[in-house]
Write a protein that holds these residues in place. Structure first.
Motif, PDB file in Angstrom:
ATOM      1  N   GLN A  15      52.214  75.259  42.594  1.00 46.72           N
ATOM      2  CA  GLN A  15      51.601  74.470  43.665  1.00 46.72           C
ATOM      3  C   GLN A  15      52.126  74.911  45.035  1.00 46.72           C
ATOM      4  O   GLN A  15      53.339  75.021  45.211  1.00 46.72           O
ATOM      5  CB  GLN A  15      51.983  73.004  43.507  1.00 46.72           C
ATOM      6  CG  GLN A  15      51.434  72.364  42.275  1.00 46.72           C
ATOM      7  CD  GLN A  15      51.557  70.855  42.373  1.00 46.72           C
ATOM      8  OE1 GLN A  15      51.070  70.235  43.309  1.00 46.72           O
ATOM      9  NE2 GLN A  15      52.218  70.274  41.402  1.00 46.72           N
ATOM     10  N   ASN A  24      61.669  77.385  40.943  1.00 48.73           N
ATOM     11  CA  ASN A  24      60.365  78.042  40.727  1.00 48.73           C
ATOM     12  C   ASN A  24      60.559  79.525  40.458  1.00 48.73           C
ATOM     13  O   ASN A  24      59.865  80.115  39.633  1.00 48.73           O
ATOM     14  CB  ASN A  24      59.464  77.914  41.959  1.00 48.73           C
ATOM     15  CG  ASN A  24      59.151  76.487  42.338  1.00 48.73           C
ATOM     16  OD1 ASN A  24      59.273  76.106  43.488  1.00 48.73           O
ATOM     17  ND2 ASN A  24      58.764  75.675  41.373  1.00 48.73           N
ATOM     18  N   TYR A 133      45.405  65.270  36.657  1.00 47.94           N
ATOM     19  CA  TYR A 133      45.976  66.590  36.932  1.00 47.94           C
ATOM     20  C   TYR A 133      46.186  67.450  35.672  1.00 47.94           C
ATOM     21  O   TYR A 133      45.780  68.622  35.649  1.00 47.94           O
ATOM     22  CB  TYR A 133      47.281  66.297  37.675  1.00 47.94           C
ATOM     23  CG  TYR A 133      48.237  67.393  37.944  1.00 47.94           C
ATOM     24  CD1 TYR A 133      48.621  67.669  39.254  1.00 47.94           C
ATOM     25  CD2 TYR A 133      48.814  68.133  36.927  1.00 47.94           C
ATOM     26  CE1 TYR A 133      49.543  68.656  39.527  1.00 47.94           C
ATOM     27  CE2 TYR A 133      49.731  69.115  37.198  1.00 47.94           C
ATOM     28  CZ  TYR A 133      50.091  69.368  38.491  1.00 47.94           C
ATOM     29  OH  TYR A 133      50.994  70.347  38.755  1.00 47.94           O
ATOM     30  N   ASP A 140      42.533  75.313  34.101  1.00 47.25           N
ATOM     31  CA  ASP A 140      43.031  76.555  34.719  1.00 47.25           C
ATOM     32  C   ASP A 140      43.283  77.606  33.634  1.00 47.25           C
ATOM     33  O   ASP A 140      42.932  78.775  33.770  1.00 47.25           O
ATOM     34  CB  ASP A 140      44.380  76.322  35.424  1.00 47.25           C
ATOM     35  CG  ASP A 140      44.302  75.320  36.559  1.00 47.25           C
ATOM     36  OD1 ASP A 140      43.203  75.110  37.092  1.00 47.25           O
ATOM     37  OD2 ASP A 140      45.363  74.741  36.887  1.00 47.25           O
ATOM     38  N   GLY A 152      58.376  76.799  33.537  1.00 44.22           N
ATOM     39  CA  GLY A 152      59.677  76.158  33.351  1.00 44.22           C
ATOM     40  C   GLY A 152      59.529  75.034  32.334  1.00 44.22           C
ATOM     41  O   GLY A 152      58.420  74.617  31.984  1.00 44.22           O
ATOM     42  N   ASP A 154      59.820  71.911  32.493  1.00 44.27           N
ATOM     43  CA  ASP A 154      59.129  70.660  32.857  1.00 44.27           C
ATOM     44  C   ASP A 154      57.614  70.720  32.636  1.00 44.27           C
ATOM     45  O   ASP A 154      56.955  69.697  32.662  1.00 44.27           O
ATOM     46  CB  ASP A 154      59.428  70.290  34.328  1.00 44.27           C
ATOM     47  CG  ASP A 154      58.905  71.322  35.308  1.00 44.27           C
ATOM     48  OD1 ASP A 154      58.839  72.518  34.955  1.00 44.27           O
ATOM     49  OD2 ASP A 154      58.542  70.938  36.434  1.00 44.27           O
ATOM     50  N   GLN A 155      57.061  71.913  32.431  1.00 43.77           N
ATOM     51  CA  GLN A 155      55.614  72.019  32.231  1.00 43.77           C
ATOM     52  C   GLN A 155      55.235  72.133  30.756  1.00 43.77           C
ATOM     53  O   GLN A 155      54.058  72.245  30.418  1.00 43.77           O
ATOM     54  CB  GLN A 155      55.054  73.227  32.996  1.00 43.77           C
ATOM     55  CG  GLN A 155      55.144  73.085  34.500  1.00 43.77           C
ATOM     56  CD  GLN A 155      54.368  71.882  35.008  1.00 43.77           C
ATOM     57  OE1 GLN A 155      53.247  71.626  34.585  1.00 43.77           O
ATOM     58  NE2 GLN A 155      54.975  71.123  35.909  1.00 43.77           N
ATOM     59  N   VAL A 192      66.403  74.597  36.223  1.00 43.65           N
ATOM     60  CA  VAL A 192      67.423  74.637  37.268  1.00 43.65           C
ATOM     61  C   VAL A 192      67.546  73.233  37.848  1.00 43.65           C
ATOM     62  O   VAL A 192      66.541  72.591  38.149  1.00 43.65           O
ATOM     63  CB  VAL A 192      67.017  75.648  38.372  1.00 43.65           C
ATOM     64  CG1 VAL A 192      68.052  75.655  39.494  1.00 43.65           C
ATOM     65  CG2 VAL A 192      66.845  77.044  37.783  1.00 43.65           C
ATOM     66  N   MET A 202      65.914  70.540  40.095  1.00 44.44           N
ATOM     67  CA  MET A 202      65.749  71.046  41.464  1.00 44.44           C
ATOM     68  C   MET A 202      64.259  71.008  41.784  1.00 44.44           C
ATOM     69  O   MET A 202      63.456  71.531  41.013  1.00 44.44           O
ATOM     70  CB  MET A 202      66.280  72.476  41.591  1.00 44.44           C
ATOM     71  CG  MET A 202      66.179  73.027  43.007  1.00 44.44           C
ATOM     72  SD  MET A 202      66.765  74.741  43.186  1.00 44.44           S
ATOM     73  CE  MET A 202      68.522  74.549  43.110  1.00 44.44           C
ATOM     74  N   LYS A 204      60.940  70.889  44.911  1.00 45.77           N
ATOM     75  CA  LYS A 204      60.515  71.063  46.295  1.00 45.77           C
ATOM     76  C   LYS A 204      60.344  69.719  46.989  1.00 45.77           C
ATOM     77  O   LYS A 204      60.343  69.646  48.201  1.00 45.77           O
ATOM     78  CB  LYS A 204      59.187  71.823  46.460  1.00 45.77           C
ATOM     79  CG  LYS A 204      58.498  72.354  45.237  1.00 45.77           C
ATOM     80  CD  LYS A 204      57.206  73.105  45.581  1.00 45.77           C
ATOM     81  CE  LYS A 204      56.230  73.120  44.448  1.00 45.77           C
ATOM     82  NZ  LYS A 204      55.991  74.200  43.645  1.00 45.77           N
TER      83      LYS A 204
HETATM   84  P1  TYM Z   1      55.120  73.508  39.973  1.00 51.39           P
HETATM   85  O1  TYM Z   1      54.401  73.970  41.179  1.00 51.39           O
HETATM   86  O2  TYM Z   1      55.805  72.181  40.018  1.00 51.39           O
HETATM   87  O3  TYM Z   1      56.207  74.566  39.554  1.00 51.39           O
HETATM   88  C1  TYM Z   1      55.858  75.928  39.382  1.00 51.39           C
HETATM   89  C2  TYM Z   1      56.638  76.547  38.234  1.00 51.39           C
HETATM   90  O4  TYM Z   1      58.040  76.442  38.485  1.00 51.39           O
HETATM   91  C3  TYM Z   1      58.671  75.822  37.374  1.00 51.39           C
HETATM   92  N1  TYM Z   1      59.776  75.013  37.896  1.00 51.39           N
HETATM   93  C4  TYM Z   1      61.036  75.113  37.486  1.00 51.39           C
HETATM   94  N2  TYM Z   1      61.612  75.931  36.580  1.00 51.39           N
HETATM   95  C5  TYM Z   1      62.934  75.795  36.411  1.00 51.39           C
HETATM   96  N3  TYM Z   1      63.710  74.896  37.081  1.00 51.39           N
HETATM   97  C6  TYM Z   1      63.172  74.056  37.993  1.00 51.39           C
HETATM   98  N4  TYM Z   1      63.911  73.205  38.663  1.00 51.39           N
HETATM   99  C7  TYM Z   1      61.760  74.155  38.227  1.00 51.39           C
HETATM  100  N5  TYM Z   1      60.912  73.502  39.055  1.00 51.39           N
HETATM  101  C8  TYM Z   1      59.693  74.034  38.830  1.00 51.39           C
HETATM  102  C9  TYM Z   1      57.608  74.957  36.743  1.00 51.39           C
HETATM  103  O5  TYM Z   1      57.915  74.667  35.402  1.00 51.39           O
HETATM  104  C10 TYM Z   1      56.394  75.825  36.895  1.00 51.39           C
HETATM  105  O6  TYM Z   1      56.341  76.789  35.862  1.00 51.39           O
HETATM  106  N6  TYM Z   1      51.492  71.991  36.966  1.00 51.39           N
HETATM  107  C11 TYM Z   1      52.184  73.148  37.468  1.00 51.39           C
HETATM  108  C12 TYM Z   1      51.288  74.174  38.131  1.00 51.39           C
HETATM  109  C13 TYM Z   1      50.102  74.582  37.332  1.00 51.39           C
HETATM  110  C14 TYM Z   1      50.110  75.456  36.203  1.00 51.39           C
HETATM  111  C15 TYM Z   1      48.735  75.581  35.820  1.00 51.39           C
HETATM  112  C16 TYM Z   1      51.107  76.136  35.528  1.00 51.39           C
HETATM  113  C17 TYM Z   1      48.811  74.203  37.548  1.00 51.39           C
HETATM  114  N7  TYM Z   1      47.982  74.807  36.649  1.00 51.39           N
HETATM  115  C18 TYM Z   1      48.381  76.353  34.727  1.00 51.39           C
HETATM  116  C19 TYM Z   1      50.728  76.926  34.430  1.00 51.39           C
HETATM  117  C20 TYM Z   1      49.378  77.032  34.036  1.00 51.39           C
HETATM  118  C21 TYM Z   1      53.204  72.685  38.482  1.00 51.39           C
HETATM  119  O7  TYM Z   1      53.066  71.655  39.097  1.00 51.39           O
HETATM  120  O8  TYM Z   1      54.168  73.578  38.706  1.00 51.39           O
END
Ligand code: TYM
Length: 340
Positions: A15, A24, A133, A140, A152, A154-155, A192, A202, A204
Protein backbone atom coordinates in the motif's frame (compact mmCIF):
# COMPACT_ATOMS: atom_id res chain seq x y z
CA UNK A 1 -3.71 -28.70 -2.75
CA UNK A 2 -0.78 -27.59 -4.89
CA UNK A 3 -2.04 -26.72 -8.33
CA UNK A 4 0.16 -28.15 -11.00
CA UNK A 5 -1.99 -27.19 -13.95
CA UNK A 6 -1.33 -23.47 -13.41
CA UNK A 7 1.83 -21.83 -14.72
CA UNK A 8 3.84 -20.45 -11.79
CA UNK A 9 3.31 -16.72 -11.49
CA UNK A 10 4.16 -14.38 -8.62
CA UNK A 11 1.96 -11.48 -7.51
CA UNK A 12 2.33 -9.17 -4.56
CA UNK A 13 1.55 -5.61 -3.56
CA UNK A 14 2.24 -2.88 -1.05
CA UNK A 15 0.00 0.00 0.00
CA UNK A 16 1.25 3.50 -0.84
CA UNK A 17 -0.27 4.73 2.41
CA UNK A 18 2.76 5.89 4.36
CA UNK A 19 6.51 5.64 4.50
CA UNK A 20 7.90 2.34 3.33
CA UNK A 21 9.43 0.72 6.43
CA UNK A 22 12.23 -1.70 7.12
CA UNK A 23 9.45 -4.23 7.84
CA UNK A 24 8.05 -3.85 4.30
CA UNK A 25 11.56 -4.14 2.94
CA UNK A 26 12.66 -7.26 4.83
CA UNK A 27 9.25 -8.95 4.81
CA UNK A 28 8.32 -8.17 1.23
CA UNK A 29 10.46 -6.14 -1.20
CA UNK A 30 13.61 -8.19 -0.68
CA UNK A 31 11.68 -11.35 -1.40
CA UNK A 32 10.17 -9.67 -4.48
CA UNK A 33 13.66 -9.06 -5.84
CA UNK A 34 14.78 -12.62 -5.13
CA UNK A 35 11.74 -14.05 -6.88
CA UNK A 36 12.21 -11.74 -9.85
CA UNK A 37 15.63 -13.25 -10.33
CA UNK A 38 14.42 -16.86 -10.37
CA UNK A 39 12.96 -16.57 -13.85
CA UNK A 40 9.28 -16.95 -12.80
CA UNK A 41 6.97 -14.22 -14.10
CA UNK A 42 6.68 -11.57 -11.38
CA UNK A 43 4.01 -8.89 -11.02
CA UNK A 44 4.31 -6.24 -8.29
CA UNK A 45 1.70 -3.65 -7.60
CA UNK A 46 1.31 -0.41 -5.68
CA UNK A 47 -2.16 -1.02 -4.28
CA UNK A 48 -3.66 2.45 -4.30
CA UNK A 49 -7.24 1.12 -4.28
CA UNK A 50 -6.43 -0.54 -0.97
CA UNK A 51 -4.82 2.61 0.41
CA UNK A 52 -8.07 4.63 0.19
CA UNK A 53 -9.89 2.20 2.50
CA UNK A 54 -8.71 4.72 5.10
CA UNK A 55 -8.53 8.46 4.37
CA UNK A 56 -5.64 9.55 2.14
CA UNK A 57 -4.93 13.13 1.21
CA UNK A 58 -4.97 13.08 -2.63
CA UNK A 59 -1.65 14.91 -3.09
CA UNK A 60 0.03 12.64 -0.52
CA UNK A 61 -1.38 9.53 -2.17
CA UNK A 62 0.02 10.57 -5.54
CA UNK A 63 3.42 11.36 -4.00
CA UNK A 64 3.54 8.11 -2.02
CA UNK A 65 2.57 5.99 -4.99
CA UNK A 66 5.50 7.43 -6.91
CA UNK A 67 7.80 7.08 -3.90
CA UNK A 68 6.82 3.43 -3.57
CA UNK A 69 7.59 2.94 -7.26
CA UNK A 70 10.98 4.59 -6.67
CA UNK A 71 11.55 2.23 -3.73
CA UNK A 72 10.72 -0.82 -5.82
CA UNK A 73 13.24 0.30 -8.43
CA UNK A 74 15.91 1.37 -5.92
CA UNK A 75 15.69 -2.00 -4.15
CA UNK A 76 16.42 -3.83 -7.40
CA UNK A 77 13.12 -4.49 -9.14
CA UNK A 78 13.67 -4.16 -12.86
CA UNK A 79 10.74 -3.03 -15.05
CA UNK A 80 12.12 -5.19 -17.85
CA UNK A 81 11.97 -8.32 -15.71
CA UNK A 82 8.94 -7.60 -13.51
CA UNK A 83 5.62 -5.94 -14.23
CA UNK A 84 5.41 -2.87 -11.96
CA UNK A 85 2.24 -0.77 -11.84
CA UNK A 86 -0.31 0.94 -9.65
CA UNK A 87 -3.51 -0.97 -9.12
CA UNK A 88 -6.03 1.72 -10.11
CA UNK A 89 -4.67 1.77 -13.66
CA UNK A 90 -5.92 -1.78 -14.22
CA UNK A 91 -9.72 -1.82 -13.79
CA UNK A 92 -9.83 -5.64 -13.76
CA UNK A 93 -8.88 -5.57 -10.05
CA UNK A 94 -12.02 -3.69 -9.04
CA UNK A 95 -14.18 -5.62 -11.51
CA UNK A 96 -13.06 -9.04 -10.31
CA UNK A 97 -13.24 -7.69 -6.77
CA UNK A 98 -16.99 -7.28 -7.17
CA UNK A 99 -17.44 -10.84 -8.39
CA UNK A 100 -15.45 -12.12 -5.44
CA UNK A 101 -17.47 -9.97 -3.01
CA UNK A 102 -20.40 -12.07 -4.10
CA UNK A 103 -18.51 -15.33 -3.45
CA UNK A 104 -16.95 -14.37 -0.12
CA UNK A 105 -19.02 -15.14 2.99
CA UNK A 106 -19.53 -12.58 5.76
CA UNK A 107 -18.52 -15.21 8.30
CA UNK A 108 -15.09 -15.43 6.66
CA UNK A 109 -14.65 -11.67 6.68
CA UNK A 110 -15.60 -11.48 10.34
CA UNK A 111 -12.61 -13.64 11.20
CA UNK A 112 -10.06 -11.29 9.60
CA UNK A 113 -7.77 -10.17 12.42
CA UNK A 114 -6.33 -7.23 10.49
CA UNK A 115 -9.75 -5.59 10.19
CA UNK A 116 -10.30 -6.08 13.92
CA UNK A 117 -6.87 -4.58 14.67
CA UNK A 118 -7.36 -1.60 12.37
CA UNK A 119 -10.98 -0.92 13.28
CA UNK A 120 -10.52 -1.46 17.03
CA UNK A 121 -13.57 -0.21 18.91
CA UNK A 122 -14.55 2.05 15.99
CA UNK A 123 -15.79 -0.58 13.54
CA UNK A 124 -19.04 1.34 12.97
CA UNK A 125 -17.10 4.33 11.70
CA UNK A 126 -14.83 2.40 9.32
CA UNK A 127 -15.38 2.37 5.57
CA UNK A 128 -17.14 -0.52 3.88
CA UNK A 129 -13.99 -0.72 1.74
CA UNK A 130 -11.81 -1.53 4.74
CA UNK A 131 -14.11 -4.42 5.62
CA UNK A 132 -14.20 -5.74 2.03
CA UNK A 133 -10.48 -5.18 1.56
CA UNK A 134 -9.39 -8.88 1.77
CA UNK A 135 -11.73 -9.78 -1.05
CA UNK A 136 -10.17 -7.10 -3.27
CA UNK A 137 -6.78 -8.52 -2.30
CA UNK A 138 -7.99 -11.93 -3.49
CA UNK A 139 -8.99 -10.28 -6.78
CA UNK A 140 -5.51 -8.75 -7.13
CA UNK A 141 -3.97 -12.20 -6.93
CA UNK A 142 -6.58 -14.14 -8.88
CA UNK A 143 -6.86 -11.61 -11.74
CA UNK A 144 -3.46 -13.01 -12.77
CA UNK A 145 -4.08 -16.59 -11.64
CA UNK A 146 -1.00 -16.04 -9.52
CA UNK A 147 0.30 -19.14 -7.75
CA UNK A 148 2.85 -17.62 -5.34
CA UNK A 149 2.42 -14.58 -3.11
CA UNK A 150 5.48 -13.32 -1.20
CA UNK A 151 4.29 -11.47 1.92
CA UNK A 152 5.16 -10.81 5.56
CA UNK A 153 3.60 -12.90 8.31
CA UNK A 154 0.72 -10.44 8.86
CA UNK A 155 -0.74 -11.10 5.40
CA UNK A 156 -0.86 -14.88 5.74
CA UNK A 157 -4.50 -14.94 6.79
CA UNK A 158 -5.48 -12.86 3.73
CA UNK A 159 -3.70 -15.22 1.34
CA UNK A 160 -5.38 -18.17 3.03
CA UNK A 161 -8.72 -16.41 2.56
CA UNK A 162 -7.83 -16.01 -1.12
CA UNK A 163 -7.46 -19.79 -1.31
CA UNK A 164 -10.91 -20.23 0.24
CA UNK A 165 -12.44 -17.73 -2.19
CA UNK A 166 -10.78 -19.39 -5.21
CA UNK A 167 -11.94 -22.76 -4.02
CA UNK A 168 -15.55 -21.62 -3.48
CA UNK A 169 -15.70 -19.95 -6.90
CA UNK A 170 -14.41 -23.13 -8.53
CA UNK A 171 -16.84 -25.24 -6.52
CA UNK A 172 -19.94 -23.05 -7.03
CA UNK A 173 -19.44 -22.77 -10.79
CA UNK A 174 -18.09 -26.31 -11.18
CA UNK A 175 -14.87 -25.18 -12.83
CA UNK A 176 -11.16 -25.53 -12.17
CA UNK A 177 -10.52 -21.91 -13.02
CA UNK A 178 -8.61 -20.20 -10.22
CA UNK A 179 -5.47 -21.63 -8.61
CA UNK A 180 -5.17 -21.73 -4.83
CA UNK A 181 -2.16 -19.46 -4.35
CA UNK A 182 0.57 -20.21 -1.81
CA UNK A 183 1.84 -17.54 0.59
CA UNK A 184 5.65 -17.34 0.50
CA UNK A 185 6.79 -16.24 3.96
CA UNK A 186 10.51 -16.62 4.15
CA UNK A 187 13.62 -15.45 6.00
CA UNK A 188 14.36 -13.67 9.28
CA UNK A 189 12.37 -10.53 8.46
CA UNK A 190 8.85 -11.88 8.06
CA UNK A 191 7.70 -10.11 11.21
CA UNK A 192 9.81 -7.07 12.05
CA UNK A 193 8.63 -5.56 15.31
CA UNK A 194 8.41 -1.96 16.56
CA UNK A 195 11.65 -0.52 17.93
CA UNK A 196 9.66 0.85 20.88
CA UNK A 197 7.70 -2.29 21.73
CA UNK A 198 8.91 -5.73 20.68
CA UNK A 199 5.41 -7.18 20.92
CA UNK A 200 3.96 -4.84 18.26
CA UNK A 201 4.54 -5.04 14.51
CA UNK A 202 6.68 -2.30 12.92
CA UNK A 203 4.11 -0.32 10.97
CA UNK A 204 3.87 2.71 8.70
CA UNK A 205 0.85 3.84 10.67
CA UNK A 206 2.41 3.80 14.17
CA UNK A 207 2.11 7.37 15.53
CA UNK A 208 5.72 7.20 16.82
CA UNK A 209 8.31 7.64 14.08
CA UNK A 210 10.91 6.25 16.51
CA UNK A 211 9.11 2.89 16.31
CA UNK A 212 10.21 2.26 12.74
CA UNK A 213 13.02 2.74 10.24
CA UNK A 214 11.73 4.36 7.07
CA UNK A 215 13.46 3.55 3.81
CA UNK A 216 14.00 7.29 3.21
CA UNK A 217 15.57 7.96 6.65
CA UNK A 218 19.05 9.44 6.49
CA UNK A 219 22.07 7.81 8.17
CA UNK A 220 21.87 9.93 11.35
CA UNK A 221 18.18 9.19 11.81
CA UNK A 222 18.70 5.44 11.36
CA UNK A 223 21.57 5.45 13.88
CA UNK A 224 19.53 7.52 16.35
CA UNK A 225 16.49 5.23 16.12
CA UNK A 226 18.62 2.14 16.72
CA UNK A 227 20.41 3.82 19.63
CA UNK A 228 17.04 4.69 21.18
CA UNK A 229 15.48 1.29 20.47
CA UNK A 230 14.00 -0.28 23.58
CA UNK A 231 16.13 -3.12 25.01
CA UNK A 232 16.77 -4.77 28.36
CA UNK A 233 19.82 -4.73 30.65
CA UNK A 234 20.96 -8.33 29.99
CA UNK A 235 23.82 -9.19 27.61
CA UNK A 236 23.03 -11.20 24.49
CA UNK A 237 22.99 -14.98 25.05
CA UNK A 238 24.66 -17.54 22.78
CA UNK A 239 21.43 -19.20 21.63
CA UNK A 240 17.96 -18.15 20.51
CA UNK A 241 16.11 -20.12 23.19
CA UNK A 242 17.53 -17.79 25.81
CA UNK A 243 15.89 -14.85 24.03
CA UNK A 244 12.45 -16.17 25.05
CA UNK A 245 10.63 -13.40 26.92
CA UNK A 246 13.00 -10.75 25.49
CA UNK A 247 11.03 -9.57 22.44
CA UNK A 248 13.06 -6.40 21.84
CA UNK A 249 16.38 -8.27 21.89
CA UNK A 250 14.94 -10.95 19.64
CA UNK A 251 13.73 -8.28 17.22
CA UNK A 252 17.14 -6.59 16.91
CA UNK A 253 18.78 -9.97 16.27
CA UNK A 254 16.17 -10.71 13.60
CA UNK A 255 16.70 -7.32 11.98
CA UNK A 256 20.46 -7.89 11.90
CA UNK A 257 19.89 -11.33 10.39
CA UNK A 258 17.37 -9.99 7.86
CA UNK A 259 19.60 -7.19 6.62
CA UNK A 260 22.76 -9.29 6.48
CA UNK A 261 20.86 -12.24 4.98
CA UNK A 262 21.92 -14.69 7.66
CA UNK A 263 19.93 -16.87 9.99
CA UNK A 264 19.25 -15.53 13.50
CA UNK A 265 21.17 -18.59 14.79
CA UNK A 266 24.28 -17.48 12.91
CA UNK A 267 23.97 -13.92 14.20
CA UNK A 268 23.50 -14.88 17.86
CA UNK A 269 26.59 -17.07 17.65
CA UNK A 270 28.62 -14.05 16.46
CA UNK A 271 27.38 -11.56 19.05
CA UNK A 272 27.01 -13.82 22.11
CA UNK A 273 27.95 -12.04 25.34
CA UNK A 274 27.75 -8.52 23.90
CA UNK A 275 25.92 -5.75 25.73
CA UNK A 276 23.51 -3.63 23.70
CA UNK A 277 26.05 -0.79 23.97
CA UNK A 278 28.26 -2.90 21.71
CA UNK A 279 25.63 -4.54 19.55
CA UNK A 280 23.56 -1.46 18.68
CA UNK A 281 26.42 0.40 16.93
CA UNK A 282 27.14 -2.76 14.90
CA UNK A 283 23.51 -2.96 13.87
CA UNK A 284 23.38 0.78 13.09
CA UNK A 285 26.48 0.52 10.87
CA UNK A 286 25.04 -2.47 9.04
CA UNK A 287 21.66 -0.78 8.54
CA UNK A 288 23.17 2.49 7.34
CA UNK A 289 25.57 0.75 4.94
CA UNK A 290 22.73 -1.26 3.46
CA UNK A 291 19.90 1.27 3.44
CA UNK A 292 21.64 4.57 2.61
CA UNK A 293 22.40 3.67 -1.02
CA UNK A 294 18.75 2.67 -1.46
CA UNK A 295 17.53 5.98 -0.02
CA UNK A 296 19.97 7.91 -2.24
CA UNK A 297 18.73 6.06 -5.30
CA UNK A 298 15.08 6.71 -4.31
CA UNK A 299 15.81 10.43 -4.06
CA UNK A 300 17.53 10.38 -7.44
CA UNK A 301 14.60 8.58 -9.07
CA UNK A 302 12.09 10.97 -7.51
CA UNK A 303 13.72 13.80 -9.47
CA UNK A 304 12.21 12.34 -12.62
CA UNK A 305 8.56 11.71 -11.90
CA UNK A 306 7.74 11.59 -15.61
CA UNK A 307 9.93 8.53 -15.98
CA UNK A 308 8.31 6.86 -12.95
CA UNK A 309 4.85 7.51 -14.41
CA UNK A 310 5.98 6.11 -17.73
CA UNK A 311 7.18 2.89 -16.06
CA UNK A 312 3.86 2.56 -14.18
CA UNK A 313 1.83 3.15 -17.35
CA UNK A 314 3.83 0.59 -19.29
CA UNK A 315 3.51 -1.92 -16.41
CA UNK A 316 -0.25 -1.31 -16.26
CA UNK A 317 -0.60 -2.04 -19.98
CA UNK A 318 1.25 -5.32 -19.58
CA UNK A 319 -0.72 -6.23 -16.45
CA UNK A 320 -4.03 -5.46 -18.19
CA UNK A 321 -3.06 -7.74 -21.06
CA UNK A 322 -2.88 -10.64 -18.63
CA UNK A 323 -5.82 -9.73 -16.40
CA UNK A 324 -8.43 -8.76 -19.00
CA UNK A 325 -8.79 -12.20 -20.66
CA UNK A 326 -8.95 -13.83 -17.22
CA UNK A 327 -11.68 -11.38 -16.18
CA UNK A 328 -13.55 -12.02 -19.44
CA UNK A 329 -13.47 -15.78 -18.78
CA UNK A 330 -14.70 -15.19 -15.22
CA UNK A 331 -17.60 -13.08 -16.59
CA UNK A 332 -18.51 -15.90 -18.97
CA UNK A 333 -18.39 -18.46 -16.18
CA UNK A 334 -20.68 -16.31 -14.02
CA UNK A 335 -23.16 -15.89 -16.89
CA UNK A 336 -22.82 -12.23 -17.86
CA UNK A 337 -23.87 -11.38 -21.42
CA UNK A 338 -20.95 -9.74 -23.15
CA UNK A 339 -21.92 -8.26 -26.49
CA UNK A 340 -19.61 -5.35 -27.18
P1 TYM B 1 1.13 -3.66 3.50
O1 TYM B 1 1.16 -2.51 2.58
O2 TYM B 1 0.63 -3.44 4.89
O3 TYM B 1 2.57 -4.29 3.63
C1 TYM B 1 3.30 -4.65 2.47
C2 TYM B 1 4.11 -5.91 2.72
O4 TYM B 1 5.01 -5.71 3.81
C3 TYM B 1 4.82 -6.74 4.76
N1 TYM B 1 5.05 -6.16 6.09
C4 TYM B 1 5.90 -6.63 6.98
N2 TYM B 1 6.75 -7.68 6.92
C5 TYM B 1 7.52 -7.89 8.01
N3 TYM B 1 7.48 -7.12 9.14
C6 TYM B 1 6.64 -6.07 9.24
N4 TYM B 1 6.61 -5.31 10.31
C7 TYM B 1 5.80 -5.79 8.11
N5 TYM B 1 4.87 -4.83 7.86
C8 TYM B 1 4.41 -5.08 6.62
C9 TYM B 1 3.39 -7.19 4.60
O5 TYM B 1 3.19 -8.48 5.11
C10 TYM B 1 3.23 -7.11 3.11
O6 TYM B 1 3.74 -8.28 2.50
N6 TYM B 1 -2.84 -6.23 2.04
C11 TYM B 1 -1.46 -5.94 1.74
C12 TYM B 1 -1.22 -5.40 0.35
C13 TYM B 1 -1.83 -6.20 -0.75
C14 TYM B 1 -1.36 -7.45 -1.25
C15 TYM B 1 -2.24 -7.78 -2.33
C16 TYM B 1 -0.29 -8.26 -0.92
C17 TYM B 1 -2.95 -5.87 -1.47
N7 TYM B 1 -3.19 -6.81 -2.42
C18 TYM B 1 -2.07 -8.96 -3.03
C19 TYM B 1 -0.13 -9.45 -1.65
C20 TYM B 1 -1.01 -9.79 -2.70
C21 TYM B 1 -0.97 -4.92 2.74
O7 TYM B 1 -1.72 -4.15 3.28
O8 TYM B 1 0.36 -4.88 2.84
Amino acid sequence: MTDTKFTPRVFSGIQPSGNLTLGNYLGAVRRFVEMQNTGIETIYCMVDLHAITVWQDPADLRQRTRELAAAYLACGLDPQKSILFNQSQVPAHAQLGWLLNCVTRLGWMNRMTQFKDKAGKNAEKMSLGLYAYPSLMAADILAYKATHVPVGEDQKQHVELTRDIANKFNHDYKVDFFPEPEPIIDGAGTRVMSLRDGTKKMSKSDPSDLSRINMMDDADTIAKKIRKAKTDPEPLPDNLDDLAGRPEARNLINIYAGISDQTPEAVIAQVAGQQFGQFKPLLADLAVAHLSPIADEMRRLMNDVTEIDRILGDGANRAAEIAEPILADAYDIVGFVRSR
